[in-house]
Write an enzyme that holds these catalytic residues in place. Structure first.
Site, mmCIF file in Angstrom:
data_model
loop_
_atom_site.group_PDB
_atom_site.id
_atom_site.type_symbol
_atom_site.label_atom_id
_atom_site.label_comp_id
_atom_site.label_asym_id
_atom_site.label_seq_id
_atom_site.Cartn_x
_atom_site.Cartn_y
_atom_site.Cartn_z
ATOM 1 N N ALA A 65 2.548 11.954 2.965
ATOM 2 C CA ALA A 65 2.945 12.571 1.706
ATOM 3 C C ALA A 65 3.593 11.636 0.691
ATOM 4 O O ALA A 65 3.392 11.810 -0.515
ATOM 5 C CB ALA A 65 3.884 13.735 1.985
ATOM 6 N N ALA A 66 4.440 10.703 1.124
ATOM 7 C CA ALA A 66 5.171 9.875 0.164
ATOM 8 C C ALA A 66 4.185 9.057 -0.678
ATOM 9 O O ALA A 66 3.127 8.658 -0.170
ATOM 10 C CB ALA A 66 6.137 8.957 0.906
ATOM 11 N N PRO A 67 4.495 8.841 -1.954
ATOM 12 C CA PRO A 67 5.778 9.065 -2.640
ATOM 13 C C PRO A 67 6.011 10.465 -3.172
ATOM 14 O O PRO A 67 7.104 10.768 -3.613
ATOM 15 C CB PRO A 67 5.727 8.058 -3.787
ATOM 16 C CG PRO A 67 4.273 7.937 -4.106
ATOM 17 C CD PRO A 67 3.562 8.053 -2.783
ATOM 18 N N ASP B 93 5.074 10.985 12.407
ATOM 19 C CA ASP B 93 3.700 10.493 12.375
ATOM 20 C C ASP B 93 2.756 11.691 12.450
ATOM 21 O O ASP B 93 2.809 12.472 13.399
ATOM 22 C CB ASP B 93 3.486 9.560 13.560
ATOM 23 C CG ASP B 93 2.099 8.929 13.583
ATOM 24 O OD1 ASP B 93 1.255 9.291 12.733
ATOM 25 O OD2 ASP B 93 1.851 8.091 14.465
ATOM 26 N N CYS C 242 -6.967 5.308 -2.380
ATOM 27 C CA CYS C 242 -6.999 4.517 -3.618
ATOM 28 C C CYS C 242 -7.692 3.182 -3.325
ATOM 29 O O CYS C 242 -7.271 2.128 -3.766
ATOM 30 C CB CYS C 242 -5.600 4.312 -4.182
ATOM 31 S SG CYS C 242 -4.409 3.668 -3.002
#
Length: 458
Positions: free
Chosen positions: A223-225, A273, A347
């Site tokens: 999930a981060a950021p 994790d 990405c």
């Protein structure tokens, strides 16, 4: 001089391949990491321009040891002004040198220099507009002078033509505002209050395509950021539950701050994790939607190119390791028993992390899942490496005016019902009347926000 010395140290570390800008900034022990990070990135971005100004000023001809550090030259010519010492080099340099360079190159603005061949970065951030997602969890009536609303974009050419203080609504995403490249909204009161989220166009695709209705239970696996998590919460209208996992405690702490500012109240953060999360845990029995955006090479990220020269070409060994992790994560996500719809995104520009991972996961689950057609109007499709790969989406600066990105929407072919029968999941290619109504309301909210940005009292 503490800031300048720290910035010089970070740039020296990047040049000697000791780490990335972000990593070296956070390990520098400098108190204001945001200020340091911004100064380093801008100095790096303008380095070729600054070198040209130094050369034209004749410093190197006068005496080589007079060469100042680029950080100081940036601050003197492009920043807030360098008020320290500087001696002879400061006397030889001045903003007139920068003005002369602009005249010679036939440009009017500092940013325009970066679009000139000799000064353009290898992976230019300047060609990309500034995309800003309206946070529909909040409303606002804060005014800002100077921006002129131009309506909804009809093509990418409209986005390319944006200049000055004009902005548009995105042509495909109802909650996305588009400003000219390098528009800085970080001090804007709407951003600081969480009404606006600075988020790349392609990065908005995963949550939008997952499209969980309010009340759903959703897993955000890596999930981060947190920008995609806040987008999910906005789609849910804070109704339902998001289970957000990440292994990095510091990133989770920053994410908690981001979510609080965005007004997110439906998210449960866990330092865990995702591969260790049990699909049979009763807490996840109602999870119908999963967003999986795993660690990747980042080869599509303009900022990664700026921080780590050469990051666009990861080694075969690194690609193999990343793809192995990504495939394990995707296959694990597909084992959640109530899963109906999953979005896998990276990405990265690399086929090994994108089409190959999706193909292998589908082959390991024959007949259970399929690629769903996604956003037919999106111009850049997946590589034709297997049947159906055209349903995937790709993004790039050239084709979509965004960072490099990949998205695949995976749906369960049949979902077990409580009666033991099977029901087919609906396909998201055509919106229902209710969805059309909600989209219209969302566009109205965005327009309301846009006009509050634009219609400042003169």
């Amino acid at each position: 001089m503490g800031l300048y010395a720290a910035a010089a140290g970070v740039l020296a570390g990047v040049e000697s391949r000791q780490g990335s800008i972000k990593g070296l900034v956070y390990s520098s022990n400098f108190q204001n990491v945001k200020q340091l990070y911004a100064l380093v990135c801008e100095t790096q971005r303008y380095s070729a321009v600054l070198d040209a100004v130094i050369a034209s000023a004749g410093l190197l001809r006068a005496e080589k040891k007079l060469r100042p550090h680029l950080v100081l030259v940036y601050e003197l010519l492009l920043g807030k002004g360098f008020r320290g010492g500087g001696g002879q080099w400061k006397a030889l340099l001045g903003r007139h040198q920068l003005a002369r360079l602009k005249v010679l190159q036939g440009v009017s603005w500092n940013e325009d220099l970066l679009e000139v061949g000799n000064f353009a970065p290898a992976y230019s951030l300047l060609i990309l507009p500034r995309f800003v997602r309206v946070n529909t969890l909040k409303t606002c009536s804060v005014y800002k002078q100077g921006f002129s609303y131009q309506g909804r974009a009809s093509s990418l050419d409209d986005l390319r033509a944006l200049k000055g203080k004009h902005f548009l609504l995105d042509s495909l995403m109802p909650e996305l505002l588009v400003f000219p490249a390098q528009t800085d909204l970080r001090e804007h009161p709407l951003y600081r209050a969480g009404h606006l989220i600075l988020q790349d166009r392609a990065s908005c695709l995963p949550a939008m395509l997952l499209d969980p209705p309010p009340g759903s239970h959703v897993i955000d696996a890596c999930a981060a950021p947190g920008n995609k998590t806040s987008h999910l919460a906005a789609l849910l209208k804070n109704q339902g539950k998001i289970f957000a996992f990440d292994l990095d405690a510091k990133r989770l702490a920053s994410m908690a701050t981001l979510l609080a500012r965005a007004g997110v109240s439906c998210c449960e953060l866990a330092e865990e994790d995702f591969l260790a999360v049990s699909p049979s845990d009763p807490r996840y029995r109602e999870v119908h939607y999963i967003l999986l955006d795993p660690s990747c090479s980042g080869s599509g990220m303009p900022s990664r190119q700026l921080e780590e020269p050469g990051a666009g070409t990861p080694s075969p060994a690194r690609l193999h390791a990343l793809a192995g992790f990504q495939q394990r994560a995707l296959c694990h996500a597909l084992t959640f028993p109530s899963l109906q719809r999953l979005v896998y995104s990276t990405c990265s520009l690399c086929q090994e992390e994108n089409e190959d991972v999706v193909r292998d996961a589908l082959q390991q689950n024959p007949g259970a899942f399929r690629l769903a057609p996604a956003l037919p109007a999106w111009p850049h499709r997946g590589l034709s490496t297997f049947p159906g790969a055209e349903h995937c989406l790709r993004a790039s600066p050239e084709t979509t005016l965004s960072g490099g990105f990949f998205v695949a929407v995976i749906e369960r072919v049949k979902v077990p019902s409580l009666t033991g029968q099977s029901i087919s999941t609906r396909t998201h290619t055509q919106p229902s009347p209710k969805e059309k109504e909600e989209t219209a309301k969302s566009r109205s909210r965005c327009l309301h926000t846009a006009l509050h940005i634009a219609e400042a009292p003169g």
